[in-house]
Write an enzyme that holds these catalytic residues in place. Structure first.
Site, PDB file in Angstrom:
ATOM      1  N   PRO A  90       0.817  -1.220   0.000  1.00  0.00           N
ATOM      2  CG  PRO A  90      -0.472  -1.372   1.946  1.00  0.00           C
ATOM      3  CD  PRO A  90       0.604  -2.062   1.181  1.00  0.00           C
ATOM      4  CD  GLU A 117       1.347  -4.762  10.982  1.00  0.00           C
ATOM      5  OE1 GLU A 117       1.274  -3.545  10.730  1.00  0.00           O
ATOM      6  OE2 GLU A 117       0.344  -5.492  11.086  1.00  0.00           O
ATOM      7  NE  ARG A 155      -7.124  -6.476 -20.815  1.00  0.00           N
ATOM      8  CZ  ARG A 155      -7.205  -5.340 -21.485  1.00  0.00           C
ATOM      9  NH1 ARG A 155      -6.351  -4.365 -21.241  1.00  0.00           N
ATOM     10  NH2 ARG A 155      -8.133  -5.164 -22.401  1.00  0.00           N
ATOM     11  CG  ASP A 170      -8.661  -1.755 -23.046  1.00  0.00           C
ATOM     12  OD1 ASP A 170      -9.723  -2.236 -23.410  1.00  0.00           O
ATOM     13  OD2 ASP A 170      -7.644  -2.413 -22.766  1.00  0.00           O
TER      14      ASP A 170
HETATM   15  N1  ADE Z   1      -0.848  -5.056   0.149  1.00  0.00           N
HETATM   16  C1  ADE Z   1      -1.853  -4.763   1.009  1.00  0.00           C
HETATM   17  N2  ADE Z   1      -2.672  -3.841   0.493  1.00  0.00           N
HETATM   18  C2  ADE Z   1      -2.177  -3.516  -0.744  1.00  0.00           C
HETATM   19  C3  ADE Z   1      -2.563  -2.622  -1.774  1.00  0.00           C
HETATM   20  N3  ADE Z   1      -3.641  -1.834  -1.652  1.00  0.00           N
HETATM   21  N4  ADE Z   1      -1.821  -2.564  -2.884  1.00  0.00           N
HETATM   22  C4  ADE Z   1      -0.717  -3.338  -3.012  1.00  0.00           C
HETATM   23  N5  ADE Z   1      -0.299  -4.192  -2.084  1.00  0.00           N
HETATM   24  C5  ADE Z   1      -1.008  -4.286  -0.945  1.00  0.00           C
END
Ligand code: ADE
Length: 254
Positions: A90, A117, A155, A170
């Site tokens: 994230p 984590e 793809r 697309d």
């Molecule tokens: N791991 C946990 N959440 C994630 C996300 N939103 N994007 C990429 N990897 C992740």
């Protein structure tokens, strides 16, 4: 050929997408080679431990550096130096079409799935070329994000999707959302498809679709519109809509 090695503690999750669908077919056609690598295969203790507590304290567990270093080194020895080593997290840059297109032109991709984590930062420092997020929400691990990235990349590999014009048209290739689509029957449960689509008038159909693309983008993703690469029909549609206050958003979407 594009090779993709996915390093994960849940290899079965990755293998599940290799039995059906576009990625599976691309594999059978010999256009991509995807392998799930079980991170536990790169441990050297009896219990095959891949995680440990964070230095400095705090909740959760962190993926240890040794198995990840060994995994990337083993893949490099087997396949050659990766074109990119991507960590799904994230904390990464948001995945975009442009990013997927860049990866689709590479030869050897390694995808590292984080868990718990996070992963020991020394792995990132040593190997990771790109940190990628699939959106501003937290999943339980990087496996689903790795599969999302892989689908978006595969793809775009030439030959994977039968009709190349379907890929070129697309959403996001030009930075605009797509127009709506209909198929037969022309009337279904009292709902008719828009007349223009059955008119056979190609110029009007293209103008209607251009207007739909611009209107949807303006209503749902206005931030995309300024950067979009508009066709002449879309520019005309945009000018019409900008002078048309009645075309304001009709529906709320979550
Ligand atoms: N791991 C946990 N959440 C994630 C996300 N939103 N994007 C990429 N990897 C992740």
């Amino acid at each position: 050929m594009l090779t993709i090695d996915v390093v994960t503690i849940f290899p079965a999750m990755v293998e599940a997408v290799l039995v059906d669908g576009v990625v599976a077919r691309a594999r059978t056609k010999g256009l991509v080679d995807v392998q799930a690598r079980d991170l536990r295969d790169y441990t050297d203790d009896k219990h095959r431990v891949v995680d440990d507590v964070p230095f400095g304290g705090g909740p959760g567990m962190v993926l240890k550096p040794e198995p990840l270093f060994r995994a990337v080194e083993a893949i490099t020895a087997e396949r050659g130096t990766p074109s990119a080593v991507v960590l799904l997290t994230p904390q990464g840059k948001p995945l975009t079409h442009a990013m997927a297109a860049r990866f689709s032109g590479m030869e050897r991709l390694v995808l590292l799935c984080g868990r718990y984590e996070g992963i020991d930062e020394r792995v990132t420092d040593a190997f990771v070329t790109d940190e990628v997020s699939i959106g501003d929400y937290v999943l339980t691990g990087g496996e689903l994000p790795a599969l999302v990235l892989m689908d978006a990349v595969v793809r775009l590999v030439p030959g994977v999707v039968g009709d190349e014009s379907s890929v070129a048209g697309d959403s996001f290739v030009r930075g605009l959302l797509d127009h709506p689509q209909y198929t037969r029957p022309a009337v279904f449960r009292d709902r008719a498809v828009p007349d223009v689509l059955v008119s056979g008038h190609h110029g009007e159909i293209e103008r209607w679709r251009a207007r739909q693309r611009v209107e949807r983008t303006r209503d749902r993703r206005p931030e995309l519109l300024d950067a979009a690469d508009l066709t002449s029909e879309e520019r005309a549609a945009r000018e019409l809509l900008e002078g048309d206050a009645s075309a304001s958003p009709k529906r709320r979407r979550s």
